[in-house]
Scaffold this motif. Structure first.
Motif, PDB file in Angstrom:
ATOM      1  N   MET A   1       0.841  -1.170   0.000  1.00  0.00           N
ATOM      2  CA  MET A   1       0.000   0.000   0.000  1.00  0.00           C
ATOM      3  C   MET A   1       0.885   1.232   0.000  1.00  0.00           C
ATOM      4  SD  MET A   1      -3.180   0.564   0.055  1.00  0.00           S
ATOM      5  CE  MET A   1      -4.589   1.266   0.759  1.00  0.00           C
ATOM      6  N   LEU A   2       0.569   2.151  -0.849  1.00  0.00           N
ATOM      7  CA  LEU A   2       1.351   3.374  -0.960  1.00  0.00           C
ATOM      8  C   LEU A   2       0.888   4.411   0.051  1.00  0.00           C
ATOM      9  CD1 LEU A   2       1.510   3.796  -4.822  1.00  0.00           C
ATOM     10  CD2 LEU A   2       3.310   2.978  -3.319  1.00  0.00           C
ATOM     11  N   ARG A   3       1.831   5.218   0.481  1.00  0.00           N
ATOM     12  CA  ARG A   3       1.494   6.329   1.366  1.00  0.00           C
ATOM     13  C   ARG A   3       0.814   7.419   0.543  1.00  0.00           C
ATOM     14  NH1 ARG A   3       7.246   5.428   3.310  1.00  0.00           N
ATOM     15  NH2 ARG A   3       6.957   4.039   5.066  1.00  0.00           N
ATOM     16  N   PRO A   4       0.055   8.278   1.210  1.00  0.00           N
ATOM     17  CA  PRO A   4      -0.677   9.315   0.459  1.00  0.00           C
ATOM     18  C   PRO A   4       0.225  10.219  -0.373  1.00  0.00           C
ATOM     19  CG  PRO A   4      -1.550   9.144   2.679  1.00  0.00           C
ATOM     20  CD  PRO A   4      -0.346   8.253   2.616  1.00  0.00           C
ATOM     21  N   HIS A   5       1.381  10.603   0.155  1.00  0.00           N
ATOM     22  CA  HIS A   5       2.251  11.489  -0.636  1.00  0.00           C
ATOM     23  C   HIS A   5       2.861  10.758  -1.826  1.00  0.00           C
ATOM     24  CE1 HIS A   5       5.295   9.623   2.018  1.00  0.00           C
ATOM     25  NE2 HIS A   5       6.165   9.907   1.071  1.00  0.00           N
ATOM     26  N   GLU A   6       3.100   9.440  -1.686  1.00  0.00           N
ATOM     27  CA  GLU A   6       3.601   8.659  -2.821  1.00  0.00           C
ATOM     28  C   GLU A   6       2.521   8.537  -3.897  1.00  0.00           C
ATOM     29  OE1 GLU A   6       4.605   5.127  -0.683  1.00  0.00           O
ATOM     30  OE2 GLU A   6       6.724   5.696  -0.528  1.00  0.00           O
ATOM     31  N   ARG A   7       1.283   8.319  -3.464  1.00  0.00           N
ATOM     32  CA  ARG A   7       0.174   8.207  -4.409  1.00  0.00           C
ATOM     33  C   ARG A   7      -0.025   9.523  -5.169  1.00  0.00           C
ATOM     34  NH1 ARG A   7      -3.847   6.831  -0.999  1.00  0.00           N
ATOM     35  NH2 ARG A   7      -2.875   4.806  -0.763  1.00  0.00           N
ATOM     36  N   ARG A   8       0.062  10.655  -4.435  1.00  0.00           N
ATOM     37  CA  ARG A   8      -0.074  11.958  -5.087  1.00  0.00           C
ATOM     38  C   ARG A   8       1.043  12.178  -6.101  1.00  0.00           C
ATOM     39  NH1 ARG A   8      -1.497  13.619   0.100  1.00  0.00           N
ATOM     40  NH2 ARG A   8       0.632  14.321   0.494  1.00  0.00           N
ATOM     41  N   ARG A   9       2.268  11.794  -5.745  1.00  0.00           N
ATOM     42  CA  ARG A   9       3.404  11.969  -6.661  1.00  0.00           C
ATOM     43  C   ARG A   9       3.221  11.119  -7.920  1.00  0.00           C
ATOM     44  NH1 ARG A   9       6.193  14.801  -9.584  1.00  0.00           N
ATOM     45  NH2 ARG A   9       8.233  14.025 -10.097  1.00  0.00           N
ATOM     46  N   LEU A  10       2.746   9.893  -7.762  1.00  0.00           N
ATOM     47  CA  LEU A  10       2.495   9.044  -8.928  1.00  0.00           C
ATOM     48  C   LEU A  10       1.403   9.635  -9.824  1.00  0.00           C
ATOM     49  CD1 LEU A  10       2.712   5.420  -7.510  1.00  0.00           C
ATOM     50  CD2 LEU A  10       4.250   6.509  -9.142  1.00  0.00           C
ATOM     51  N   GLU A  11       0.380  10.202  -9.211  1.00  0.00           N
ATOM     52  CA  GLU A  11      -0.666  10.847 -10.006  1.00  0.00           C
ATOM     53  C   GLU A  11      -0.116  12.048 -10.765  1.00  0.00           C
ATOM     54  OE1 GLU A  11      -3.670  11.636  -7.092  1.00  0.00           O
ATOM     55  OE2 GLU A  11      -4.329   9.541  -7.049  1.00  0.00           O
ATOM     56  N   GLU A  12       0.791  12.802 -10.140  1.00  0.00           N
ATOM     57  CA  GLU A  12       1.422  13.932 -10.828  1.00  0.00           C
ATOM     58  C   GLU A  12       2.242  13.456 -12.017  1.00  0.00           C
ATOM     59  OE1 GLU A  12       3.811  16.143  -8.095  1.00  0.00           O
ATOM     60  OE2 GLU A  12       2.136  16.454  -6.706  1.00  0.00           O
ATOM     61  N   ILE A  13       3.004  12.397 -11.829  1.00  0.00           N
ATOM     62  CA  ILE A  13       3.825  11.844 -12.910  1.00  0.00           C
ATOM     63  C   ILE A  13       2.924  11.370 -14.046  1.00  0.00           C
ATOM     64  CG2 ILE A  13       5.370   9.945 -13.530  1.00  0.00           C
ATOM     65  CD1 ILE A  13       6.545  10.187 -10.677  1.00  0.00           C
ATOM     66  N   GLU A  14       1.813  10.716 -13.696  1.00  0.00           N
ATOM     67  CA  GLU A  14       0.886  10.246 -14.725  1.00  0.00           C
ATOM     68  C   GLU A  14       0.300  11.415 -15.515  1.00  0.00           C
ATOM     69  OE1 GLU A  14      -3.222   7.639 -15.172  1.00  0.00           O
ATOM     70  OE2 GLU A  14      -2.272   7.865 -13.212  1.00  0.00           O
ATOM     71  N   ARG A  15      -0.086  12.479 -14.836  1.00  0.00           N
ATOM     72  CA  ARG A  15      -0.618  13.658 -15.530  1.00  0.00           C
ATOM     73  C   ARG A  15       0.429  14.264 -16.461  1.00  0.00           C
ATOM     74  NH1 ARG A  15      -3.249  14.679 -10.602  1.00  0.00           N
ATOM     75  NH2 ARG A  15      -1.511  15.964  -9.902  1.00  0.00           N
TER      76      ARG A  15
END
Length: 88
Positions: A1-15
């Motif tokens: 399970m990813l931490r919230p800040h890791e999940r946000r960073r991955l979403e930024e990279i995807e965008r």
């Protein structure tokens, strides 16, 4: 399970990827027919399938001791599928 800040960073990279290279995103989104099988087919599963085939061959040739041994190997390998060894 990813931490919230890791999940946000991955979403930024995807965008960023979607904005910079839409062809790459489209290529990665295409479904590959063998991708699921390749991901499922780990060395542990190959060993288990080999042991199952060996057990069936032993059963066919009436080798009961070898059948039980190879069937036990297949059961052990399949039962430990979720296990992992981690070095610290």
């Amino acid at each position: 399970m990813l931490r919230p800040h890791e999940r946000r960073r991955l979403e930024e990279i995807e965008r960023e990827l979607r904005a910079s290279d839409p062809n790459l995103v489209q290529h990665l989104a295409q479904e590959r027919p063998l991708a699921g099988i390749r991901a499922w087919l780990t060395p542990r599963w190959v060993l288990a399938l080999g042991a199952v085939l060996l057990a069936l061959l032993c059963l066919l040739f009436n080798e009961s001791a070898a059948f039980f041994l190879s069937a036990a190997l297949a059961v052990v390998v399949l039962a430990t599928d979720g296990w992992s060894i981690q070095a610290e």
